[in-house]
Design an enzyme around this catalytic site. Structure first.
Site, mmCIF file in Angstrom:
data_model
loop_
_atom_site.group_PDB
_atom_site.id
_atom_site.type_symbol
_atom_site.label_atom_id
_atom_site.label_comp_id
_atom_site.label_asym_id
_atom_site.label_seq_id
_atom_site.Cartn_x
_atom_site.Cartn_y
_atom_site.Cartn_z
ATOM 1 N N SER A 82 0.626 -9.957 -0.645
ATOM 2 C CA SER A 82 0.485 -8.357 -0.419
ATOM 3 C C SER A 82 0.799 -7.693 0.975
ATOM 4 O O SER A 82 1.026 -6.425 0.992
ATOM 5 C CB SER A 82 -1.116 -7.891 -1.112
ATOM 6 O OG SER A 82 -2.109 -8.732 0.012
ATOM 7 N N LYS A 128 1.010 -1.181 -0.007
ATOM 8 C CA LYS A 128 0.014 0.074 -0.083
ATOM 9 C C LYS A 128 0.759 1.287 0.045
ATOM 10 O O LYS A 128 0.291 2.223 -0.628
ATOM 11 C CB LYS A 128 -0.777 0.071 1.399
ATOM 12 C CG LYS A 128 -1.962 -1.043 1.060
ATOM 13 C CD LYS A 128 -3.212 -0.665 0.277
ATOM 14 C CE LYS A 128 -4.465 -1.561 0.061
ATOM 15 N NZ LYS A 128 -5.266 -1.098 -0.518
#
Length: 328
Positions: free
Chosen positions: A305, A55
């Site tokens: 992720s 992110k």
């Protein structure tokens, strides 16, 4: 999105954020190949990124693109945790004031991390959608810039740099498997992947407890979908009208995994691959271990992720899965 991103936007994002982010490892996973009988399986280790999540890439690309006036007014974001950390660090690196609104169920490890980077963290609502509503209200009150985790073009271009790194190191990749929440990561990766390797297969994986994008694909449009409790809380939430047409064009297949399958993958990654991966990051491996993927020819890459998981939660999962293996 006010505009649809192009491959050039991803290349521009890579140049912009390059001095600040880590180029994360792309490692072949022999243990996973043996486990599944599948040759050439690679893991893209975004769980080793700064803030332990991809992110940061998108948040930083967005903040670096702010005008001087926008920087002075500050930024507001809604997050289930990882986006908030990325926004917080991006703001700290650029001297911008950041406020992050998170659901009340957000793991404390994620809240504390955002606070350590200097962000103001506000807990509102029982799920991401309610937290996002509160964040938009706050944005209006403060005349700040809203940094959306999925629909902002600059954020999505930043996330696409994950795909750029994969293609630079493994241009022959035949399949890329990506966790899907609101679609910002898989959308950014897909824009780059399909431009440089059109034959590659792009597969998304969601938690069955929160299948908004999966249901949208089935219906051909964004439809109401349940947002249930899940180990993959970072993927929980609704699909977005702004990004869905892009995902329709780019994504070849979407798969759902159960909570038991996510837990198994989290434990497997710790015990067999030496990787601490949160539920949201483990869904691709969960689908592979469960035999739910039809991979294309050539190497397969699984994007891990993020790695922000409460230690107590991970310990419980590993202990439970270990007992199940011993009993089985």
């Amino acid at each position: 999105m006010t505009k649809e991103i192009r491959p050039a936007d991803v290349f521009a994002a890579a140049r912009r954020i390059g001095p600040y982010v880590r180029r994360t490892p792309l490692e072949r996973c022999w243990a996973l190949e043996e486990e599944c009988g599948r040759p050439e399986v690679y893991l893209k280790l975004e769980n080793q990124q700064r803030t332990r999540s991809f992110k940061l890439r998108g948040a930083l690309n967005r903040v670096l693109a702010l005008s001087p006036a926008e920087r002075r007014r500050g930024i507001v974001a809604a997050s289930s945790g990882n986006h908030g950390q990325g926004v917080a660090l991006a703001a700290a690196l650029t001297g911008v004031k950041a406020t992050v609104v998170v659901p009340e169920v957000t793991p404390r490890v994620k809240v504390r991390a955002a606070e350590r980077w200097g962000a103001e963290v506000i807990c509102r609502g029982s799920n991401f959608d309610l937290a996002e509503e509160a964040a938009w209200e706050l944005r209006g009150e403060r005349d700040a810039t809203f940094v959306h985790p999925c629909t902002d073009p600059e954020v999505m271009a930043g996330q696409g740099t994950v795909g750029l790194e994969i293609m630079e190191e493994l241009p022959e990749a035949g399949t890329v498997v990506v966790p899907v929440g609101g679609g910002g990561l898989i959308g950014g990766i897909g824009v780059l992947l399909k431009a440089v390797r059109p034959a590659a297969k792009l597969v998304g994986v969601q938690a069955a407890a929160s299948p908004a994008v999966y249901e949208a694909f089935k219906a051909g449009r964004v439809v109401p979908s349940p947002v249930g409790e899940t180990l993959a809380e970072g993927l929980a939430g609704n699909a977005y009208e702004e990004t869905f047409p892009l995902l329709q064009r780019l994504v070849d297949e979407l798969v759902l995994v159960s909570e038991a399958e996510i837990a198994r993958a989290m434990a497997w990654l710790v015990l067999k691959a030496g990787q601490v991966v949160e539920g949201s990051g483990a869904v691709g491996v969960a689908a592979l271990l469960a035999g739910k993927l039809s991979l294309g020819a050539g190497p397969a890459v699984f994007v891990l992720s993020g790695g922000n998981v409460d230690a107590a939660t991970l310990q419980r999962i590993v202990a439970r899965e270990g007992r199940a293996d011993a009993a089985g």
